[in-house]
Design an enzyme around this catalytic site. Structure first.
Site, PDB file in Angstrom:
ATOM      1  N   ARG A  81      -5.916 -15.596  11.255  1.00 38.51           N
ATOM      2  CA  ARG A  81      -7.037 -16.492  10.944  1.00 38.51           C
ATOM      3  C   ARG A  81      -7.594 -17.187  12.188  1.00 38.51           C
ATOM      4  NH1 ARG A  81      -3.400 -16.842   6.871  1.00 38.51           N
ATOM      5  NH2 ARG A  81      -4.114 -16.393   4.752  1.00 38.51           N
TER       6      ARG A  81
ATOM      7  N   TYR B 257       0.833  -1.199   0.000  1.00 36.46           N
ATOM      8  CA  TYR B 257       0.000   0.000   0.000  1.00 36.46           C
ATOM      9  C   TYR B 257       0.876   1.261   0.000  1.00 36.46           C
ATOM     10  CZ  TYR B 257      -3.642  -3.434   0.766  1.00 36.46           C
ATOM     11  OH  TYR B 257      -4.470  -4.520   0.631  1.00 36.46           O
TER      12      TYR B 257
END
Length: 387
Positions: free
Chosen positions: A332, A188
């Site tokens: 996760r 990013y």
């Protein structure tokens, strides 16, 4: 108790953390529309996971141009600040500590997400490859698309962006956050400036490594001035190997990742930042970070060090025991196990993540994963135990 190294208290900035387990930034794409506002559902999601010693929010864009995916939250409007206040109140009610991750995607966006349908902004007008943006195509529906060709930022615009980071940090404190994390990872905007592959500028923001680190340095200094360095962390993704396909959503590979990221971490050390967060490659069979790099991170940086990337509790505890890490983030597993610290402490089995409900939607896959209630009643049990 299993893994005592994960369950000792730790000082981070002005906070004493109850354990070394971190909820890392995890994009969930469930903000209210219009306005990209965090909701009561988000507040419940974070509150359920407030047993973590430390929490960082999903990436939250610092301005409208910073968005690359539909339905991600922002932290630039009064309405957004009010939305986040519900989250911080819920987490603090449980005794949790939570930072906001300040995000700008730069070139990883699409004209459909940009104000006025403009081109995304970036250090250089180079289109992002092997990565997707996500645009809305209807109410609650969307699709992955190739990012649009960005336009190059002017030096004056770069200065404005630095100010926007500082303002977003102030907004985060107004919203009740304990601090902020600058997202300098995953390809990013900040990562784009750092990378010679995305930044071909010939002015003071491009060329040499120190020039490519200038944008990071200016943001770190501005945010430190705005909220205090003890309320600041930065996240990086140093990638040492892997095929092009593996690199999707991980970060940009530098010619010399060791030098690039040690120099970047020196920027944080000079500012007195509270922590550095290092997200490792997390695909199956991803290579470990070189031990030499981990050791130099510890030598270079006197603040706290967080690692993330397919860690088991055992492997994370070993890294803390070896004094190479202070905190370990579990992504996760934390999506699917709101009571993850208790499960780790007791050696209980884990719920499996449902990949279909990670991004977008409502409560399903966000707040409906069950707490552990004994072997008979665990729904969707997984054979995986973070032992």
């Amino acid at each position: 108790m299993h893994h005592p190294y994960l369950f000792t208290p730790l000082q981070l900035g002005r906070h004493t953390l109850r354990n070394r387990i971190v909820l890392p930034p995890l994009t969930r794409q469930r903000s209210a529309q219009p306005g990209d506002v965090s909701t009561a559902l988000s507040a419940l999601y974070y509150q359920q996971r407030a047993g973590a010693g430390f929490m960082v929010t999903e990436g939250t864009q610092i301005e409208p141009r910073g968005q690359g995916y539909a339905w991600t939250p922002g932290i630039y409007s009064d309405e957004q600040i009010d939305g986040w206040r519900h989250v911080t109140d819920a987490v603090h009610a449980e005794g949790g500590v939570i930072f906001a991750q300040l995000w700008h995607v730069g070139r990883v966006s699409h004209t459909a997400l940009q104000p006025g349908g403009s081109a995304p902004v970036a250090p250089s007008a180079i289109q992002a490859q092997k990565v997707k943006a996500f645009i809305q195509t209807g109410p609650g529906t969307g699709t992955l698309v190739d990012p649009s060709v960005p336009r190059e930022l002017s030096v004056a615009e770069i200065a404005e962006l630095v100010d926007l980071y500082a303002q977003a940090a102030k907004n985060a404190l107004r919203a009740g956050f304990d601090g902020v994390e600058i997202h300098a990872a995953n390809g990013y905007l900040v990562n784009q400036f750092i990378s010679a592959h995305a930044n071909t500028r010939s002015d003071e923001y491009g060329g040499s490594l120190q020039n490519r680190l200038r944008f990071l340095r200016e943001i770190v200094d501005a945010v430190s001035e705005a909220v205090g360095p003890d309320r600041l962390g930065v996240r990086f993704t140093p990638l040492f190997t892997g095929t092009d396909q593996d690199r999707v959503y991980i970060g940009l590979v530098e010619d010399d990742p060791h030098e690039t990221y040690i120099e970047a971490i020196k920027v944080l050390e000079e500012a007195g930042a509270a922590y550095v967060s290092i997200a490792e490659a997390d695909w199956d069979n991803a290579p470990d970070l070189p031990e030499s790099f981990r050791r130099e991170v510890r030598r270079t940086f006197s603040g706290r060090i967080i690692y993330a990337g397919r860690y088991t509790a055992e492997r994370g505890a070993r890294l803390i025991e070896a004094d190479l890490a202070d905190l370990i983030a579990f992504g996760r597993p934390y999506i699917a196990n709101p009571d993850l610290p208790e499960r780790i402490a007791n050696g209980w089995p884990l719920n499996a993540v449902n990949p279909a409900t990670v991004y977008g939607g409502g409560a399903e896959g966000l707040t409906d994963y069950p707490m552990y209630a004994g072997a008979e009643t665990v729904s969707n049990p997984s054979s995986e135990v973070l032992s």
